[in-house]
Design an enzyme around this catalytic site. Structure first.
Site, short mmCIF file in Angstrom:
data_model
loop_
_atom_site.label_atom_id
_atom_site.label_comp_id
_atom_site.label_asym_id
_atom_site.label_seq_id
_atom_site.Cartn_x
_atom_site.Cartn_y
_atom_site.Cartn_z
N GLY A 70 0.84 -1.04 -0.05
CA GLY A 70 -0.07 0.05 0.00
C GLY A 70 0.68 1.23 -0.04
N SER A 71 1.87 1.17 0.87
CA SER A 71 2.71 2.55 0.84
C SER A 71 3.17 2.85 -0.58
CB SER A 71 3.74 2.28 2.07
OG SER A 71 2.97 2.20 3.17
N ASN A 151 -8.23 3.48 7.92
CA ASN A 151 -7.70 2.48 8.74
C ASN A 151 -7.82 2.67 10.19
OD1 ASN A 151 -5.73 4.81 7.72
ND2 ASN A 151 -4.31 3.72 9.22
N GLN A 179 -7.81 -0.54 2.89
CA GLN A 179 -8.69 -0.95 3.80
C GLN A 179 -9.84 -1.66 3.34
OE1 GLN A 179 -8.59 -1.59 7.24
NE2 GLN A 179 -6.39 -0.83 7.16
N SER A 199 -3.22 -3.41 -0.75
CA SER A 199 -2.15 -4.40 -0.02
C SER A 199 -2.73 -5.59 0.14
CB SER A 199 -1.65 -3.51 1.10
OG SER A 199 -0.69 -3.99 1.83
N HIS A 201 -1.58 -7.69 2.46
CA HIS A 201 -1.66 -8.28 3.82
C HIS A 201 -2.93 -7.99 4.60
CE1 HIS A 201 -0.21 -5.03 6.38
NE2 HIS A 201 0.44 -4.47 4.95
N THR A 237 12.89 -7.86 -9.88
CA THR A 237 12.29 -9.22 -10.02
C THR A 237 10.94 -9.30 -9.33
OG1 THR A 237 14.42 -10.04 -10.52
CG2 THR A 237 12.61 -11.60 -10.11
N CYS A 324 1.31 2.92 13.18
CA CYS A 324 2.71 3.63 12.99
C CYS A 324 2.58 4.90 13.87
CB CYS A 324 2.35 4.32 11.73
SG CYS A 324 1.82 3.37 10.41
C1 PLP Z 1 -2.11 -0.61 5.69
C2 PLP Z 1 -2.34 0.61 5.03
C3 PLP Z 1 -1.26 1.35 3.89
C4 PLP Z 1 -0.13 0.73 4.27
O1 PLP Z 1 0.09 -0.59 3.29
P1 PLP Z 1 1.46 -1.37 3.34
O2 PLP Z 1 1.15 -2.67 2.61
O3 PLP Z 1 1.62 -2.01 4.87
O4 PLP Z 1 2.40 -0.51 3.06
C5 PLP Z 1 -1.90 2.51 3.67
N1 PLP Z 1 -3.16 2.91 3.50
C6 PLP Z 1 -3.83 2.36 4.43
C7 PLP Z 1 -5.37 2.94 4.79
C8 PLP Z 1 -3.54 1.13 5.16
O5 PLP Z 1 -4.44 0.66 6.03
#
Ligand code: PLP
Length: 395
Positions: A70-71, A151, A179, A199, A201, A237, A324
């Site tokens: 996500g970042s 989030n 989210q 993202s 995870h 890669t 964070c």
């Molecule tokens: C978790 C999250 C991110 C960051 O995602 P990562 O894959 O951990 O870098 C960005 N935005 C929101 C809204 C999130 O919940």
């Protein structure tokens, strides 16, 4: 017993995702850029994942690029739209005061480069006012970046309306949907989204992999220089195993979305009702326009960190503010943005349920939180002052 109630921070991988991943960690170990069969098998895994992920958000496969999460997707989307804008003399960006730091810190970086950034406020309910957004758009606005779901407090923004407005005004629209993807219906065509971050995870895929959707015609600028992977837009890669797992996780989440949302909404509302009985407490964010999994409360007179540690002792994994910000002394920027005073924002608790949550767990959480809040208030000087009339209750 461990009750994991921090699914907004990360989720456990699904069996389907683990199964999809393993062949690419073992025998099917080829590099997708290699021409022999093992390489081509890895290439096919990428192509297949791209098609299936695209289908889940109603996009074209070629509009999806794989990233580290996500970042990275947020950074690339925002920096790309800014570069495209700058080339046309447009250097105004609009975002909100409740975005994830991946968006907020990228916006700050743009300000240092001479961009003008408007941080839209949100109402007490944690939702952006579409009229405020409309008023903020200027002839030199090159980007609107508004998250789909928050989030911390789980509030859901009027994405389709924002998309419609941005289309009318000819402004690029990015949404951080980290989210939302896998949890809420997402349709980039119907919602008129130009760029979207996701993202793995956060929907039962592995950590360190995600994707960025960029509509046809939206030019992306690479963040990483190197090989020609991802059509020269993201060198390095490819994380083949992670990408295969992400596709499997997303397909499963989308297939079960309706059923899960229905179940989680009922459990969420039961949790909210139970925690509301704690005196001098308040739910943060809109009661209805929120993620089915998200509960976020402020409890007056206590520190969120102490609450978390004592809940951990009782087997409950939860969060105070976002992962964070925990560890820092600043209260959550999101809670401040919805108008919670510093003192109250410090006493916050986020519980984000997983799809396997049940009534018994929710009842246990309610009794554990009620007990721990009462215990902490028992020796809180702030609480004593409030009760003796020296301080004034806010909640
Ligand atoms: C978790 C999250 C991110 C960051 O995602 P990562 O894959 O951990 O870098 C960005 N935005 C929101 C809204 C999130 O919940």
């Amino acid at each position: 017993m461990i009750i994991y109630a921090d699914n907004a921070a990360t989720t456990p991988m699904s069996e389907a995702a683990i199964r999809a991943m393993t062949p690419y960690l073992r025998e099917c170990c080829g590099n997708p850029s290699s021409l022999y069969a093992l390489g081509q098998a890895a290439r096919e895994a990428l192509d297949s994942a791209r098609e299936r992920i695209a289908r889940c958000i109603n996009a074209e496969p070629r509009s999806i690029i794989f990233t580290s999460g996500g970042s990275e997707s947020d950074n690339q989307a925002i920096l790309s739209a800014a570069a495209n804008g700058k080339a046309k003399g447009k250097t105004h960006v609009i975002t909100t005061s409740i975005e994830h730091h991946a968006v907020l810190h990228t916006a700050k970086k743009l300000q240092k480069q001479g961009f003008d950034v408007t941080y839209l406020p949100v109402g007490e309910n944690g939702i952006v006012d579409i009229n405020e957004l409309e008023k903020a758009i200027r002839p030199d606005t090159c980007l609107v970046s508004v998250m789909t779901a928050n989030n911390e407090i789980g509030t859901i923004q009027p994405v389709a309306q924002i998309g419609e407005l941005c289309k009318e005004r000819g402004v690029c629209f990015h949404t951080d949907a980290v989210q939302a993807v896998g949890h809420l219906p997402v349709d980039v065509a119907a919602q008129k989204i130009d760029m979207l971050s996701a993202s793995a995870h956060k929907f039962h895929g592995p950590k360190g992999v995600g994707f960025l959707y960029a509509a046809r015609g939206v030019k992306l600028v690479p963040l990483i220089e190197g090989g020609a992977q991802e059509r020269n837009l993201r060198a390095g890669t490819e994380n083949v195993a992670g990408i295969a797992a992400m596709a499997a996780a997303l397909e499963e989440s989308v297939a079960n979305m309706h059923k899960n949302a229905k179940k989680l909404t009922r459990l969420r509302d039961k949790l909210i009702r139970g925690l509301s009985l704690i005196p001098h407490s308040a739910l943060n964010g809109d009661a209805e326009k929120r993620l089915p999994s998200n509960v976020n409360f402020c409890f007056e007179g206590i520190e969120g960190e102490s609450l978390l540690l004592l809940l951990d002792d009782k087997g409950i994994s939860a969060s105070s503010g976002s992962a964070c910000t925990s560890g820092s002394l600043d209260p959550s920027h999101v809670l401040l943005a919805i108008g919670r005073p510093h003192a109250v924002a410090h006493g916050s608790l986020r519980l984000s349920l997983g799809e396997d949550a049940n009534d018994e767990e929710v009842e246990y959480i309610i009794s554990a939180v009620s007990e721990v809040v009462a215990y902490l208030r028992g020796f809180s000087p702030v609480w004593r002052d409030l009760n003796s009339g020296k301080g004034k209750f806010i909640l």
